[in-house]
Design an enzyme around this catalytic site. Structure first.
Site, short mmCIF file in Angstrom:
data_model
loop_
_atom_site.label_atom_id
_atom_site.label_comp_id
_atom_site.label_asym_id
_atom_site.label_seq_id
_atom_site.Cartn_x
_atom_site.Cartn_y
_atom_site.Cartn_z
N SER A 206 1.18 -1.34 -0.33
CA SER A 206 -0.28 0.19 -0.11
C SER A 206 0.62 0.99 0.04
O SER A 206 2.18 0.83 0.19
CB SER A 206 -0.91 -0.19 0.99
N TYR B 259 -2.02 -1.24 10.36
CA TYR B 259 -2.15 -0.98 8.48
C TYR B 259 -0.56 -0.63 8.19
O TYR B 259 -0.13 -1.55 7.10
CB TYR B 259 -3.07 -0.63 7.97
P1 NAD Z 1 -11.67 -5.34 -0.33
O1 NAD Z 1 -12.61 -5.01 1.61
O2 NAD Z 1 -12.57 -4.38 -0.97
O3 NAD Z 1 -11.95 -6.36 -0.39
C1 NAD Z 1 -10.07 -7.69 0.13
C2 NAD Z 1 -10.88 -9.17 -0.16
O4 NAD Z 1 -9.90 -9.90 0.87
C3 NAD Z 1 -12.83 -9.58 0.14
O5 NAD Z 1 -13.03 -9.88 -0.88
C4 NAD Z 1 -12.10 -9.99 1.94
O6 NAD Z 1 -13.08 -10.93 2.73
C5 NAD Z 1 -11.39 -11.22 1.46
N1 NAD Z 1 -10.50 -11.02 3.27
C6 NAD Z 1 -10.26 -9.96 3.59
N2 NAD Z 1 -9.59 -10.64 4.69
C7 NAD Z 1 -9.25 -11.89 4.55
C8 NAD Z 1 -8.58 -13.09 5.01
N3 NAD Z 1 -8.00 -13.26 6.36
N4 NAD Z 1 -8.59 -14.17 4.27
C9 NAD Z 1 -9.08 -14.35 3.21
N5 NAD Z 1 -9.76 -13.19 2.39
C10 NAD Z 1 -9.74 -12.11 2.93
O7 NAD Z 1 -10.98 -4.57 -0.02
P2 NAD Z 1 -9.55 -4.33 -1.43
O8 NAD Z 1 -9.53 -2.50 -1.10
O9 NAD Z 1 -10.21 -4.65 -2.71
O10 NAD Z 1 -7.63 -4.71 -0.74
C11 NAD Z 1 -7.15 -5.92 -1.71
C12 NAD Z 1 -5.81 -5.20 -0.94
O11 NAD Z 1 -5.13 -4.11 -1.30
C13 NAD Z 1 -6.09 -5.41 0.75
O12 NAD Z 1 -4.61 -5.93 1.43
C14 NAD Z 1 -5.64 -3.57 1.31
O13 NAD Z 1 -5.05 -3.59 1.78
C15 NAD Z 1 -5.23 -3.59 -0.69
N6 NAD Z 1 -4.66 -2.15 -0.65
C16 NAD Z 1 -6.45 -1.45 -1.08
C17 NAD Z 1 -6.25 0.14 -1.36
C18 NAD Z 1 -7.40 0.71 -1.56
O14 NAD Z 1 -7.13 1.71 -2.50
N7 NAD Z 1 -8.40 -0.52 -2.44
C19 NAD Z 1 -5.12 1.09 -1.37
C20 NAD Z 1 -3.75 0.91 -0.74
C21 NAD Z 1 -3.75 -1.20 -0.74
#
Ligand code: NAD
Length: 257
Positions: A142, A155
């Site tokens: 991230s 985080y």
């Molecule tokens: P989201 O919440 O929209 O989707 C995450 C998915 O991961 C969900 O389907 C959830 O059920 C699954 N999940 C969470 N914990 C889990 C576990 N312990 N075991 C199995 N599945 C699990 O989140 P996102 O925005 O798509 O984020 C995905 C990744 O990207 C994460 O690691 C997040 O930290 C990272 N990220 C996202 C952003 C953003 O802007 N969206 C920015 C930086 C980093």
């Protein structure tokens, strides 16, 4: 990516699901891992509707549980015989609070999923790729893996750890034909980020979103599809020499002072 075997964790929603669509469009064979079984079933259904003939192995697993991680890796190898690419993506944000006020249980859960989950994934996927003499890994860090983010201590700690582990995996496993990189997304509009805006402004999350976007050099939030295209490159043979990098996908925001 045609016929490449790809594991995606956190595949039911957000960045994981967008990558599943992108890779299905390129005829990859998918192992989709998530602990939200309902959302995972819906994701499979949508993918099958959109991409006829797409091969999907759907696996319900919590990435913070080592035995369940071993099981998703074993099941993938059992079905497909190999793992060409691994999108180590599942993660959570946690609750926002000042460092000293942070709820200890939430702190530990964020570390268990974001740090240990990513580590367990590599712990079981790397030996398979080492045996093959080939593999591509993308870990999801991230901007919080290269900068501080207010009120998100666990985080930020977990995502800095993901950046660090990515560099180590790259150093240790490059000799076996495995290239490991991380992405550092900024604010990409997924369910997780929508939840974050709700925490910032519970009465008017849309206002928090607009205010956040106005500070980005592009004046916009990111689209999960843009992230998926970058990830697809790093998971493919087209990446021949980029290893151990943490690539920001944030409209340039992390360069601002
Ligand atoms: P989201 O919440 O929209 O989707 C995450 C998915 O991961 C969900 O389907 C959830 O059920 C699954 N999940 C969470 N914990 C889990 C576990 N312990 N075991 C199995 N599945 C699990 O989140 P996102 O925005 O798509 O984020 C995905 C990744 O990207 C994460 O690691 C997040 O930290 C990272 N990220 C996202 C952003 C953003 O802007 N969206 C920015 C930086 C980093």
């Amino acid at each position: 990516m045609e016929n490449k075997i790809v594991i995606i964790t956190g595949a039911a929603l957000g960045l994981g699901y967008a990558a599943a669509e992108e890779l299905a469009s390129k005829k990859a064979k998918l192992a989709l891992v998530d602990y939200n079984e309902k959302a995972l079933a819906e994701a499979e259904e949508k993918l099958k509707e959109q991409f006829s003939g797409v091969e999907i192995l759907k696996i319900s697993a919590d990435v913070s549980k080592e035995d369940q991680v071993k099981a998703y890796v074993d099941k993938t190898v059992e079905k497909y015989g190999r793992i060409d690419a691994f999108y180590n993506n599942a993660g959570i944000e946690g609750k926002q609070a000042l460092m000293a006020d942070y709820d200890m249980n939430v702190f530990k859960t964020v570390i268990d999923i974001n740090l240990m989950g990513v580590y367990y994934g590599m712990r079981y996927v790397l030996p398979v790729m080492k045996k093959q003499g080939y593999g591509r890994i993308v870990n999801v860090a991230s901007v919080g893996g290269i900068r501080g983010v207010m009120n998100q201590s666990p985080y930020v700690a977990s995502k800095h750890a993901v950046s660090g582990m990515t560099k180590n995996a790259a150093l240790e496993y490059g000799q076996f034909g495995i290239l490991t990189n991380a992405i550092a997304p900024g604010a990409i509009l997924t369910p997780m980020v929508a939840g974050s805006f709700k925490q910032v402004n519970p009465n008017d999350p849309k206002a928090a979103e607009t205010e956040y976007a106005s500070r980005n050099p592009t004046r916009a939030l990111g689209d999960p599809k843009d992230v998926a295209k970058v990830v697809s490159f790093f998971l493919s043979e087209d990446n021949g020499y980029v290893n151990g990098q943490v690539v920001a996908i944030d409209g340039g925001e992390s360069n601002m002072y």
